[in-house]
Design a protein around this motif. Sequence first.
Motif, PDB file in Angstrom:
ATOM      1  N   GLY A  39      20.691   5.932  -3.242  1.00 47.10           N
ATOM      2  CA  GLY A  39      21.037   4.527  -3.090  1.00 47.10           C
ATOM      3  C   GLY A  39      21.521   4.213  -1.688  1.00 47.10           C
ATOM      4  O   GLY A  39      21.158   3.184  -1.108  1.00 47.10           O
ATOM      5  N   TYR A  40      22.338   5.102  -1.133  1.00 41.87           N
ATOM      6  CA  TYR A  40      22.860   4.870   0.219  1.00 41.87           C
ATOM      7  C   TYR A  40      21.733   4.761   1.237  1.00 41.87           C
ATOM      8  O   TYR A  40      21.641   3.782   1.995  1.00 41.87           O
ATOM      9  CB  TYR A  40      23.821   5.989   0.619  1.00 41.87           C
ATOM     10  CG  TYR A  40      24.251   5.886   2.063  1.00 41.87           C
ATOM     11  CD1 TYR A  40      25.328   5.104   2.420  1.00 41.87           C
ATOM     12  CD2 TYR A  40      23.551   6.542   3.073  1.00 41.87           C
ATOM     13  CE1 TYR A  40      25.714   4.964   3.746  1.00 41.87           C
ATOM     14  CE2 TYR A  40      23.918   6.420   4.398  1.00 41.87           C
ATOM     15  CZ  TYR A  40      25.005   5.628   4.729  1.00 41.87           C
ATOM     16  OH  TYR A  40      25.365   5.490   6.053  1.00 41.87           O
ATOM     17  N   PHE A  41      20.875   5.776   1.287  1.00 45.90           N
ATOM     18  CA  PHE A  41      19.835   5.780   2.310  1.00 45.90           C
ATOM     19  C   PHE A  41      18.807   4.683   2.079  1.00 45.90           C
ATOM     20  O   PHE A  41      18.365   4.018   3.028  1.00 45.90           O
ATOM     21  CB  PHE A  41      19.168   7.153   2.390  1.00 45.90           C
ATOM     22  CG  PHE A  41      19.987   8.179   3.118  1.00 45.90           C
ATOM     23  CD1 PHE A  41      20.218   8.056   4.477  1.00 45.90           C
ATOM     24  CD2 PHE A  41      20.535   9.264   2.455  1.00 45.90           C
ATOM     25  CE1 PHE A  41      20.995   8.991   5.165  1.00 45.90           C
ATOM     26  CE2 PHE A  41      21.304  10.206   3.126  1.00 45.90           C
ATOM     27  CZ  PHE A  41      21.537  10.068   4.488  1.00 45.90           C
ATOM     28  N   ALA A  42      18.406   4.458   0.831  1.00 40.97           N
ATOM     29  CA  ALA A  42      17.439   3.397   0.570  1.00 40.97           C
ATOM     30  C   ALA A  42      18.034   2.034   0.887  1.00 40.97           C
ATOM     31  O   ALA A  42      17.392   1.195   1.531  1.00 40.97           O
ATOM     32  CB  ALA A  42      16.976   3.451  -0.879  1.00 40.97           C
ATOM     33  N   GLY A  43      19.263   1.788   0.444  1.00 39.52           N
ATOM     34  CA  GLY A  43      19.864   0.479   0.661  1.00 39.52           C
ATOM     35  C   GLY A  43      20.098   0.172   2.118  1.00 39.52           C
ATOM     36  O   GLY A  43      19.807  -0.937   2.584  1.00 39.52           O
ATOM     37  N   ARG A  44      20.586   1.141   2.865  1.00 38.63           N
ATOM     38  CA  ARG A  44      20.899   0.852   4.264  1.00 38.63           C
ATOM     39  C   ARG A  44      19.652   0.844   5.139  1.00 38.63           C
ATOM     40  O   ARG A  44      19.579   0.116   6.139  1.00 38.63           O
ATOM     41  CB  ARG A  44      21.919   1.869   4.784  1.00 38.63           C
ATOM     42  CG  ARG A  44      22.511   1.458   6.118  1.00 38.63           C
ATOM     43  CD  ARG A  44      23.763   2.215   6.465  1.00 38.63           C
ATOM     44  NE  ARG A  44      24.172   1.830   7.805  1.00 38.63           N
ATOM     45  CZ  ARG A  44      24.568   2.692   8.736  1.00 38.63           C
ATOM     46  NH1 ARG A  44      24.619   3.981   8.464  1.00 38.63           N
ATOM     47  NH2 ARG A  44      24.908   2.266   9.929  1.00 38.63           N
ATOM     48  N   ALA A  45      18.640   1.647   4.769  1.00 45.82           N
ATOM     49  CA  ALA A  45      17.423   1.714   5.582  1.00 45.82           C
ATOM     50  C   ALA A  45      16.415   0.635   5.219  1.00 45.82           C
ATOM     51  O   ALA A  45      15.532   0.320   6.031  1.00 45.82           O
ATOM     52  CB  ALA A  45      16.767   3.086   5.431  1.00 45.82           C
ATOM     53  N   ALA A  46      16.518   0.048   4.033  1.00 46.60           N
ATOM     54  CA  ALA A  46      15.494  -0.890   3.556  1.00 46.60           C
ATOM     55  C   ALA A  46      15.218  -2.057   4.501  1.00 46.60           C
ATOM     56  O   ALA A  46      14.067  -2.505   4.590  1.00 46.60           O
ATOM     57  CB  ALA A  46      15.862  -1.403   2.166  1.00 46.60           C
ATOM     58  N   LEU A  72      14.565  10.793   2.506  1.00 48.60           N
ATOM     59  CA  LEU A  72      13.434  10.007   3.028  1.00 48.60           C
ATOM     60  C   LEU A  72      12.279  10.926   3.420  1.00 48.60           C
ATOM     61  O   LEU A  72      12.506  11.965   4.028  1.00 48.60           O
ATOM     62  CB  LEU A  72      13.876   9.210   4.263  1.00 48.60           C
ATOM     63  CG  LEU A  72      14.927   8.136   3.993  1.00 48.60           C
ATOM     64  CD1 LEU A  72      15.566   7.694   5.285  1.00 48.60           C
ATOM     65  CD2 LEU A  72      14.292   6.943   3.296  1.00 48.60           C
ATOM     66  N   PRO A  73      11.053  10.526   3.058  1.00 50.05           N
ATOM     67  CA  PRO A  73      10.640   9.236   2.479  1.00 50.05           C
ATOM     68  C   PRO A  73      10.654   9.193   0.952  1.00 50.05           C
ATOM     69  O   PRO A  73      10.152   8.241   0.359  1.00 50.05           O
ATOM     70  CB  PRO A  73       9.214   9.082   2.993  1.00 50.05           C
ATOM     71  CG  PRO A  73       8.703  10.498   3.043  1.00 50.05           C
ATOM     72  CD  PRO A  73       9.886  11.346   3.463  1.00 50.05           C
ATOM     73  N   ASP A  74      11.237  10.202   0.292  1.00 46.96           N
ATOM     74  CA  ASP A  74      11.161  10.281  -1.170  1.00 46.96           C
ATOM     75  C   ASP A  74      11.663   9.019  -1.858  1.00 46.96           C
ATOM     76  O   ASP A  74      11.106   8.611  -2.884  1.00 46.96           O
ATOM     77  CB  ASP A  74      11.973  11.490  -1.655  1.00 46.96           C
ATOM     78  CG  ASP A  74      12.096  11.529  -3.164  1.00 46.96           C
ATOM     79  OD1 ASP A  74      11.100  11.874  -3.828  1.00 46.96           O
ATOM     80  OD2 ASP A  74      13.178  11.183  -3.688  1.00 46.96           O
ATOM     81  N   VAL A  75      12.711   8.382  -1.320  1.00 42.30           N
ATOM     82  CA  VAL A  75      13.281   7.229  -2.023  1.00 42.30           C
ATOM     83  C   VAL A  75      12.260   6.105  -2.212  1.00 42.30           C
ATOM     84  O   VAL A  75      12.322   5.352  -3.183  1.00 42.30           O
ATOM     85  CB  VAL A  75      14.532   6.679  -1.307  1.00 42.30           C
ATOM     86  CG1 VAL A  75      15.661   7.683  -1.364  1.00 42.30           C
ATOM     87  CG2 VAL A  75      14.222   6.268   0.128  1.00 42.30           C
ATOM     88  N   TRP A  76      11.286   6.006  -1.306  1.00 46.86           N
ATOM     89  CA  TRP A  76      10.310   4.902  -1.405  1.00 46.86           C
ATOM     90  C   TRP A  76       9.308   5.139  -2.528  1.00 46.86           C
ATOM     91  O   TRP A  76       8.591   4.202  -2.912  1.00 46.86           O
ATOM     92  CB  TRP A  76       9.604   4.691  -0.072  1.00 46.86           C
ATOM     93  CG  TRP A  76      10.540   4.553   1.082  1.00 46.86           C
ATOM     94  CD1 TRP A  76      10.509   5.238   2.261  1.00 46.86           C
ATOM     95  CD2 TRP A  76      11.679   3.673   1.182  1.00 46.86           C
ATOM     96  NE1 TRP A  76      11.528   4.861   3.083  1.00 46.86           N
ATOM     97  CE2 TRP A  76      12.266   3.897   2.451  1.00 46.86           C
ATOM     98  CE3 TRP A  76      12.253   2.739   0.326  1.00 46.86           C
ATOM     99  CZ2 TRP A  76      13.405   3.205   2.878  1.00 46.86           C
ATOM    100  CZ3 TRP A  76      13.396   2.057   0.744  1.00 46.86           C
ATOM    101  CH2 TRP A  76      13.947   2.282   2.004  1.00 46.86           C
ATOM    102  N   SER A  77       9.250   6.351  -3.052  1.00 52.30           N
ATOM    103  CA  SER A  77       8.436   6.587  -4.243  1.00 52.30           C
ATOM    104  C   SER A  77       9.166   6.164  -5.511  1.00 52.30           C
ATOM    105  O   SER A  77       8.566   6.068  -6.585  1.00 52.30           O
ATOM    106  CB  SER A  77       8.046   8.071  -4.350  1.00 52.30           C
ATOM    107  OG  SER A  77       9.184   8.873  -4.662  1.00 52.30           O
TER     108      SER A  77
END
Length: 312
Positions: A39-46, A72-77
């Motif tokens: 959540g941290y990396f996806a939310g802040r990088a989105a 990353l990039p796993d969160v985008w899957s």
Amino acid sequence: MDVARRMWTLVEPLHAVTYFAPQARAAFEAAGLRGFWRGYFAGRAAPLGAVGPGPVCATFFGFAPAMVRRALPDVWSRATPAAALAARLDGARAALTAALPGVPADHLAQAAAALRRAAEAAGADFAGRPLAAANAGLPWPDDPVGTLWHAATVLREHRGDGHVAALLVAGLDGVESLVWRASLDSSRDVLQPPRGWTDEQWEAAAERLTARGWLAGGAATAPAHAARDRVERRTDELAAAPWRALGPDATARLAGLLEPVAAAAGRVLPFPNPIGLPALGGADRARAAAARETPRAGSHRPGDRGNGGIHA
């Protein structure tokens, strides 16, 4: 206290609920981002789009590349950037709403409108500030609580981008900046685990700082303290443009509006924290510390730009 630093202490707690509040974590999990660090990396990088680890290592600055690559990039899957942005806003809105039951609606509306003016004023100063610019390019929420959080996010990333520039000018890399700050006013236990650096990497950075004359026996030297003063002063200078544009009277009025809001939001946060925010007083501090634990790198348990301290 410098105006820019004072305003950071009032703005950062509003933004930081997205890292620490249970409502924010629940929103990310509902979007498919189970585990705190996803959540941290996806939310802040989105706001940057479906980026890989390279841009995130560069802009977030203090994280070990191996830790970033695990996310990353796993969160985008698991969730698109659009879904992560929606979850981020929904969670922050829910967290602030829960934290601010005693703040009148008209007070929140005034604070949100004034803070939005400051964030929009920052827009004249986005050169070299990728995270601030990316967040500023998102649509504004249509409610006061969402507006308050989004404005705080633009302003904290504006300050954070400048803080990274100040650290680079001081000749520090990501892990060195953490080892240095641990020797000054934080601790290794607070800073190393949530940034993912190995003991070997940490010790190698300490050796480089010792060779530079900034550490002696693991303790900060006079040159290290002087460097801290320069970096913090430069960070404040680089963060001052929105408040200059707003003007001293409007900034003072905004500070008055934000004080009760920031105090309420701050009760969600743990102390000490890797962001560098100053602690709450007395019982509030004890309650916050007892309720939360900063996550260790690689864990997917709940927990984590300070730029008054460390870029978070």
